[in-house]
Design an enzyme around this catalytic site. Structure first.
Site, PDB file in Angstrom:
ATOM      1  N   LYS A  22       0.830  -1.201   0.000  1.00  0.00           N
ATOM      2  CA  LYS A  22       0.000   0.000   0.000  1.00  0.00           C
ATOM      3  C   LYS A  22       0.864   1.250   0.000  1.00  0.00           C
ATOM      4  O   LYS A  22       0.616   2.199  -0.756  1.00  0.00           O
ATOM      5  CB  LYS A  22      -0.900   0.013   1.233  1.00  0.00           C
ATOM      6  CG  LYS A  22      -1.590   1.361   1.474  1.00  0.00           C
ATOM      7  CD  LYS A  22      -2.054   1.536   2.901  1.00  0.00           C
ATOM      8  CE  LYS A  22      -2.480   2.972   3.139  1.00  0.00           C
ATOM      9  NZ  LYS A  22      -2.959   3.208   4.512  1.00  0.00           N
ATOM     10  N   ASN A  23       1.894   1.256   0.836  1.00  0.00           N
ATOM     11  CA  ASN A  23       2.706   2.463   1.013  1.00  0.00           C
ATOM     12  C   ASN A  23       3.632   2.752  -0.162  1.00  0.00           C
ATOM     13  O   ASN A  23       4.236   3.822  -0.221  1.00  0.00           O
ATOM     14  CB  ASN A  23       3.509   2.361   2.313  1.00  0.00           C
ATOM     15  CG  ASN A  23       2.625   2.450   3.541  1.00  0.00           C
ATOM     16  OD1 ASN A  23       1.530   3.007   3.485  1.00  0.00           O
ATOM     17  ND2 ASN A  23       3.075   1.888   4.644  1.00  0.00           N
ATOM     18  N   ARG A  92      -4.966  10.594   3.268  1.00  0.00           N
ATOM     19  CA  ARG A  92      -3.859  11.531   3.446  1.00  0.00           C
ATOM     20  C   ARG A  92      -2.898  11.481   2.267  1.00  0.00           C
ATOM     21  O   ARG A  92      -2.173  12.437   1.994  1.00  0.00           O
ATOM     22  CB  ARG A  92      -3.117  11.204   4.744  1.00  0.00           C
ATOM     23  CG  ARG A  92      -2.042  12.229   5.054  1.00  0.00           C
ATOM     24  CD  ARG A  92      -1.523  12.107   6.453  1.00  0.00           C
ATOM     25  NE  ARG A  92      -0.611  13.203   6.727  1.00  0.00           N
ATOM     26  CZ  ARG A  92      -0.989  14.430   7.076  1.00  0.00           C
ATOM     27  NH1 ARG A  92      -2.268  14.710   7.183  1.00  0.00           N
ATOM     28  NH2 ARG A  92      -0.097  15.376   7.295  1.00  0.00           N
ATOM     29  N   CYS A 116      -6.146   8.476   8.344  1.00  0.00           N
ATOM     30  CA  CYS A 116      -6.225   8.031   9.739  1.00  0.00           C
ATOM     31  C   CYS A 116      -5.811   9.156  10.681  1.00  0.00           C
ATOM     32  O   CYS A 116      -4.849   9.869  10.424  1.00  0.00           O
ATOM     33  CB  CYS A 116      -5.307   6.822   9.962  1.00  0.00           C
ATOM     34  SG  CYS A 116      -5.923   5.283   9.256  1.00  0.00           S
ATOM     35  N   ASP A 306       4.376   1.376  11.943  1.00  0.00           N
ATOM     36  CA  ASP A 306       3.158   0.699  11.501  1.00  0.00           C
ATOM     37  C   ASP A 306       3.017  -0.704  12.093  1.00  0.00           C
ATOM     38  O   ASP A 306       1.943  -1.299  12.019  1.00  0.00           O
ATOM     39  CB  ASP A 306       3.116   0.613   9.970  1.00  0.00           C
ATOM     40  CG  ASP A 306       2.645   1.910   9.334  1.00  0.00           C
ATOM     41  OD1 ASP A 306       2.171   2.798  10.067  1.00  0.00           O
ATOM     42  OD2 ASP A 306       2.739   2.037   8.094  1.00  0.00           O
ATOM     43  N   ILE A 328       7.592   8.126  16.537  1.00  0.00           N
ATOM     44  CA  ILE A 328       7.219   8.705  15.241  1.00  0.00           C
ATOM     45  C   ILE A 328       5.947   9.544  15.327  1.00  0.00           C
ATOM     46  O   ILE A 328       5.921  10.712  14.926  1.00  0.00           O
ATOM     47  CB  ILE A 328       7.038   7.608  14.177  1.00  0.00           C
ATOM     48  CG1 ILE A 328       8.269   6.690  14.131  1.00  0.00           C
ATOM     49  CG2 ILE A 328       6.773   8.238  12.810  1.00  0.00           C
ATOM     50  CD1 ILE A 328       9.548   7.381  13.739  1.00  0.00           C
TER      51      ILE A 328
END
Length: 416
Positions: A22-23, A92, A116, A306, A328
């Site tokens: 996804k990222n 985002r 999120c 994550d 983070i």
């Protein structure tokens, strides 16, 4: 229904094929705006965030054809350079469209992005980076309005923190800027390397992606081509932990072990038996009572933020006490109060979570508040006694492809 009913405890064992990242897929999809020739993207995961990105591009006039895990993209003609808030508030990742619009078309107007709700997650570094490349940017009435007089111009940009998002924004915009751009203190995540590899395959000149210093020599234009998205390292980690918390055994196929060393090393410390091949990772926790260990999130190659909520679950059902420190994002312990409903013992102090291991969790009705907390709560339901109800499961579809089906294939009992 926006909920899962999960019956447990279940042993989670078997084999899983990992989906595309996804990222990596999101920024690659959105940076396709830089290219006026047809593109073919393969191994694209079917996620709601990807769907929102496709809707954004389609709104701009990009032609996209979807065939299973393959996207055919034609951004030759753009109708508008404005994206309304009903699209950007969904993800985002929409901020990544700003750089390509300014670089190729010289103008952009996008509503402030959503996604999120994890901490502040500011976009200042994206905007300041584009300004240093020569863009004029202002925020008016909740919209980011940008323009470029002629073309973006290369510059040396020093990031105060190694931001993944800002690194991608600056790198993508600089590919067709005039001159050389240097990004100092760049983020080093594998997904940044994947974006750079994609752009380089289509004609960009990017050197150093994956290191602290990235050098981009602007080219006149990029050409079309085909690219395969890298596997999702966070999905891989999630399923490895799923087996670990349930004393199971799993093999994750179609993954990249070399980008998961920060996680597999920690799993070994808990007592898990890990083996790796060229494109697979196996974990065996059968007959092993896992040991709680301390973890501290950090930019890559450190422990991934994550994975924090998911690995914390393993600590909470392991032998001993441990400390999980989040460096983070703020507010990334929202899942803890929900796990406490299930019998977990933990205490939050500032940016640290103190975990006190228990042998068993019990069913409860819990509420997810973001993507990774949702994954953690679902996994908790798989090992808890009784039937757990996890609400707000729409989050899981943002980052995990066919999560319910994949868990069912390794022994979970989940229904809507």
């Amino acid at each position: 229904m926006n909920r899962f009913h999960i019956s447990g405890p279940k042993n989670l064992s078997g084999e899983i094929k990992i989906s595309g990242s996804k990222n990596a897929a999101l920024p690659i999809l959105l940076t396709s705006l830089l290219i006026s020739e047809p593109i073919k993207l393969k191994n694209v995961p079917k996620l709601t965030d990807i769907m929102y990105a496709i809707k954004i591009l389609t709104k701009l006039g990009v032609k996209i054809k979807v065939e299973k895990k393959v996207l055919y993209i034609d951004a030759k003609t753009i109708a508008i350079c404005t994206i309304p808030d009903y699209l950007t508030k969904k993800t985002r990742a929409s901020i990544w469209i700003l750089g390509p619009l300014l670089a190729r078309f010289g103008q952009a107007k996008i509503s402030l992005p959503g996604g999120c709700k994890i901490g502040k997650r500011k976009i200042d570094l994206h905007l300041s980076g584009l300004k240093k490349l020569g863009a004029n940017i202002a925020i008016k009435n909740n919209y980011i309005i940008g323009s470029v007089i002629t073309k973006l111009i290369g510059n040396t940009i020093v990031l105060p923190i190694a931001s993944v998002g800002a690194t991608i924004t600056i790198m993508s915009a600089a590919t067709i800027a005039t001159g050389i751009t240097i990004i100092n203190n760049a983020a080093r995540e594998p997904e940044i390397i994947d974006v750079a590899n994609f752009l380089n395959k289509l004609g960009a000149k990017i050197i150093g992606a994956g290191s602290k210093n990235i050098f981009i020599t602007g080219v006149l234009k990029l050409h079309g081509g085909s690219y395969t998205i890298m596997p999702d390292r966070i999905e891989t980690g999630t399923f490895l932990v799923a087996a670990a918390i349930s004393n199971g055994s799993i093999i994750c196929h179609n993954t990249k072990p070399n980008v998961l060393i920060n996680l597999t090393k920690k799993l070994c410390e808990t007592g898990a038996q890990i083996k790796t091949g060229t494109n697979w990772i196996s974990l065996n926790m059968k007959g092993i009572y896992s040991k709680a260990i301390n973890i501290k999130t950090a930019p890559y190659p450190g422990f991934p933020t994550d994975m924090q909520a998911i690995f914390s679950l393993l600590n909470l059902v392991s032998h001993g006490n441990s400390i999980v420190t989040e460096t983070i994002f703020e507010n990334r312990f929202s899942y803890v109060s929900e796990l406490k409903k299930m019998g977990a013992k933990a205490q939050i102090k500032n940016n640290s979570l103190f975990c006190y291991g228990v042998k068993k969790l019990y069913s409860a009705t819990v509420f997810a508040s973001d993507l990774r907390s949702c994954a953690s709560l679902i996994l908790a339901g798989c090992i808890a006694d009784g039937t757990t109800i996890v609400k707000n499961i729409h989050y899981i579809k943002r980052g995990y492809e066919r999560f319910q089906e994949k868990l069912q294939s390794i022994g979970a009992k989940i229904c809507n």
